[in-house]
Scaffold this motif. Structure first.
Motif, PDB file in Angstrom:
ATOM      1  N   ASP A 113       0.820  -1.139  -0.601  1.00 43.71           N
ATOM      2  CA  ASP A 113       0.061   0.202  -0.022  1.00 43.71           C
ATOM      3  C   ASP A 113       0.942   0.978   0.400  1.00 43.71           C
ATOM      4  O   ASP A 113       1.180   1.989   1.205  1.00 43.71           O
ATOM      5  CB  ASP A 113      -0.845  -0.389   1.691  1.00 43.71           C
TER       6      ASP A 113
ATOM      7  N   GLU B 125       0.361   4.276  -0.940  1.00 41.26           N
ATOM      8  CA  GLU B 125      -0.367   5.812  -0.275  1.00 41.26           C
ATOM      9  C   GLU B 125      -0.050   5.892   1.324  1.00 41.26           C
ATOM     10  O   GLU B 125       0.709   6.389   2.065  1.00 41.26           O
ATOM     11  CB  GLU B 125      -1.764   5.677  -0.597  1.00 41.26           C
TER      12      GLU B 125
ATOM     13  N   ALA C 181       1.273   1.731 -14.252  1.00 41.10           N
ATOM     14  CA  ALA C 181       0.372   2.514 -14.432  1.00 41.10           C
ATOM     15  C   ALA C 181       0.201   3.183 -16.097  1.00 41.10           C
ATOM     16  O   ALA C 181      -0.466   3.857 -16.435  1.00 41.10           O
ATOM     17  CB  ALA C 181       1.071   4.017 -13.852  1.00 41.10           C
TER      18      ALA C 181
ATOM     19  N   PRO D  66      -5.614   2.330 -17.282  1.00 41.22           N
ATOM     20  CA  PRO D  66      -6.711   2.546 -15.724  1.00 41.22           C
ATOM     21  C   PRO D  66      -6.945   1.951 -15.066  1.00 41.22           C
ATOM     22  O   PRO D  66      -7.476   2.207 -13.790  1.00 41.22           O
ATOM     23  CB  PRO D  66      -7.409   3.284 -17.139  1.00 41.22           C
TER      24      PRO D  66
ATOM     25  N   HIS E 237      -5.261  -0.666 -13.364  1.00 44.65           N
ATOM     26  CA  HIS E 237      -4.293  -1.299 -12.669  1.00 44.65           C
ATOM     27  C   HIS E 237      -3.659  -0.218 -11.868  1.00 44.65           C
ATOM     28  O   HIS E 237      -3.322  -0.291 -10.821  1.00 44.65           O
ATOM     29  CB  HIS E 237      -3.633  -2.715 -13.185  1.00 44.65           C
ATOM     30  N   ALA E 238      -3.862   1.125 -12.595  1.00 39.12           N
ATOM     31  CA  ALA E 238      -2.793   2.693 -12.065  1.00 39.12           C
ATOM     32  C   ALA E 238      -2.852   2.122 -10.672  1.00 39.12           C
ATOM     33  O   ALA E 238      -2.717   3.482 -10.118  1.00 39.12           O
ATOM     34  CB  ALA E 238      -2.944   3.597 -12.916  1.00 39.12           C
ATOM     35  N   HIS E 239      -4.406   2.498  -9.615  1.00 40.79           N
ATOM     36  CA  HIS E 239      -4.216   2.258  -8.632  1.00 40.79           C
ATOM     37  C   HIS E 239      -3.045   1.919  -7.672  1.00 40.79           C
ATOM     38  O   HIS E 239      -3.223   2.176  -6.891  1.00 40.79           O
ATOM     39  CB  HIS E 239      -6.053   2.266  -7.813  1.00 40.79           C
ATOM     40  N   LEU E 240      -2.683   0.572  -8.311  1.00 46.74           N
ATOM     41  CA  LEU E 240      -1.590  -0.071  -7.158  1.00 46.74           C
ATOM     42  C   LEU E 240      -0.413   0.696  -7.146  1.00 46.74           C
ATOM     43  O   LEU E 240      -0.278   0.088  -6.132  1.00 46.74           O
ATOM     44  CB  LEU E 240      -1.466  -1.421  -8.333  1.00 46.74           C
TER      45      LEU E 240
ATOM     46  N   ARG F 292      -0.753   3.807  -6.994  1.00 43.87           N
ATOM     47  CA  ARG F 292      -1.684   5.687  -5.665  1.00 43.87           C
ATOM     48  C   ARG F 292      -0.574   5.658  -4.793  1.00 43.87           C
ATOM     49  O   ARG F 292      -0.504   4.945  -3.769  1.00 43.87           O
ATOM     50  CB  ARG F 292      -2.955   5.595  -4.876  1.00 43.87           C
TER      51      ARG F 292
ATOM     52  N   THR G 106      -3.191 -10.841  -9.338  1.00 39.78           N
ATOM     53  CA  THR G 106      -2.968  -9.550  -9.256  1.00 39.78           C
ATOM     54  C   THR G 106      -2.922  -8.644 -10.370  1.00 39.78           C
ATOM     55  O   THR G 106      -3.821  -8.057 -10.186  1.00 39.78           O
ATOM     56  CB  THR G 106      -2.118  -9.345  -7.795  1.00 39.78           C
TER      57      THR G 106
END
Length: 459
Positions: A244, A246, A270, A273, A275-278, A280, A389
């Motif tokens: 995580d 972030e 990255a 879109p 998977h880009a949240h991974l 963050r 994942t």
């Protein structure tokens, strides 16, 4: 100049055409070529006195060695995390050898401008802030080494020492905190004199190879503000899981710790879109490592390191000599003074296929990994060891020990249709399949599955 060199120079066009035809023959045969081979090496040759000339040397190499080369640039080499070489990257790499530029210095060539521009393109692709400066290196191992050397310089400066000038003699240890660091990170710590055992283990979340932010917070509080290096993974090598970033990044900012993110392949999430949240929180990082010869699909060797502490990086790697100077040359950013123009294949493939092309490449790899995972979960022979994942499938035989797993790998190698690498995960001997080659497509999945089922039935 020798007669052989003069003759080869006069025939350069024909010799390069022979090399081109040899390469094209190899690449055209990839769909049928064994994904990996393990032949016995031939008896070594001695150095010839007279020399053979380029044409005969090429012919000798092809006779002795070409059949024993793997299809690692092909669509069903799923070992490690291995990309291929896009057509644009291959063009660029051939030109690298022809141009043979010295990219240690600027001022006598625009090659260094290409490198800086390529780093800017990658910074944009990864969504990194503009204050991140970069450099090309040989791979993720050296990218991690450069990042951790920079972190070491930063940490020791906070303690009042210039380790690049004074060394580590008699100095206090820096705290290094991590949960599931890659072997290349541990190797870098060994090279830097900090030691593999420098890593203080931070517990993982239950059942997952990712850092528990609460456990990290407790470790940072216990350090009482002393400088620390926190190791985060953007793509754990067995499962593709992400820390995580972030939460970890916010803790590092709050406690004044250095955050290093090993994103060798996972940073390419990255591009997508979905998977880009991974990633963050990546902007919280102090340093980031990436590998171009994985999901960027450029030839070996190509690693990238980014940091927002370029002054500490250049203090760590500057080369001091009267003829070198202390200007903004790239040789002050990496262990190498002499370097290949390895930025050119990256620049070529980024410009050739753009953001959309690399998004499609990443998303197809993830889709293929999910499809293989679903098929293996339904197989009578195999079971998933972890959820899929990103682009890695971690699985095992439903029954059997490491010896049976090794028999399976031997059967797969004899079959030749697919190459996988072994691992251990969650206490079980397993296998990994990593989808990162631009050539791998939907038509390869039935072939991969057929090879896996046949191998399992044969042992």
């Amino acid at each position: 100049m020798s007669d052989l060199l003069l003759r080869d120079l006069s025939r350069l066009s024909d010799l390069l055409e022979q090399a081109r035809a040899s390469a094209l023959e190899f690449l055209t045969a990839l769909p049928e070529r064994p994904a990996s081979v393990r032949p016995a090496p031939p008896t070594p040759l001695g150095l010839p006195d007279a020399g053979l000339g380029a044409e005969d040397a090429l012919a000798l190499f092809r006779r002795r060695y070409e059949a024993g080369l793997s299809g690692s640039v092909g669509p069903r080499y799923l070992g490690f995390v291995t990309g291929g070489t896009t057509p644009a990257a291959l063009m660029g790499d051939w030109l690298v050898s022809a141009y043979d530029q010295n990219v240690s210095h600027g001022g006598d060539s625009l090659a260094t401008s290409v490198e800086r521009e390529a780093l800017g393109l990658l910074r944009s692709l990864f969504g990194l802030p503009e204050d991140f400066e970069g450099a090309f290196v040989s791979g993720a191992t050296v990218a991690n080494l450069v990042a951790l050397a920079t972190a070491r310089q930063w940490g020791m400066e906070r303690l009042g020492h210039d380790v690049s000038e004074e060394g580590l003699w008699g100095l206090p240890r820096l705290a290094v905190l991590g949960s599931a660091p890659h072997a290349s990170v541990l190797k870098a710590l060994s090279i830097l004199g900090m030691g593999r055992r420098a890593v203080q283990d931070v517990p993982c979340l239950p059942g997952r190879p990712v850092m528990d932010p609460k456990a990290l917070e407790a470790r940072l509080v216990a350090l009482g503000g002393a400088p620390a290096i926190v190791l985060a993974s953007a793509g754990e090598v067995n499962t593709g899981e992400f820390d995580d970033i972030e939460a970890v990044g916010q803790l590092c900012r709050r406690h004044g710790a250095w955050l290093h993110v090993d994103g060798a392949f996972g940073i390419f999430a990255a591009c997508s879109p979905a998977h880009a949240h991974l990633l963050r929180g990546l902007a919280h990082a102090d340093s980031v490592a990436a590998d171009g010869h994985k999901w960027l699909n450029v030839p070996y060797d190509s690693g990238i390191v980014f940091t927002r502490h370029i002054e500490q990086q250049e203090r760590s790697f500057r080369a001091v000599a009267a003829y070198l100077g202390l200007g903004p040359d790239l040789l002050h950013r990496t262990p190498e003074n002499s370097r290949r123009f390895r930025a050119l294949p990256a620049w070529m493939t980024l410009m050739a296929y753009g953001r959309d092309g690399h998004r499609a490449l990443v998303e197809r790899g993830c889709a293929l990994a999910r499809a293989l995972g679903e098929a293996l979960a339904a197989s009578p022979h195999y079971a998933l060891l972890a959820p899929v994942t990103l682009n890695i499938v971690c699985f095992a035989l439903r029954t059997g020990d490491a010896a049976r797993r090794d028999q399976l790998l031997a059967a797969l190698q004899a079959d030749g249709r697919v190459h996988l690498t072994p691992t251990h995960y969650a206490g079980r001997p397993g296998l990994r399949a990593a989808f990162s080659n631009w050539r791998t497509g939907e038509a390869d999945l039935p072939i991969i599955l057929a090879a896996l089922e046949a191998a399992a039935s044969s042992i």
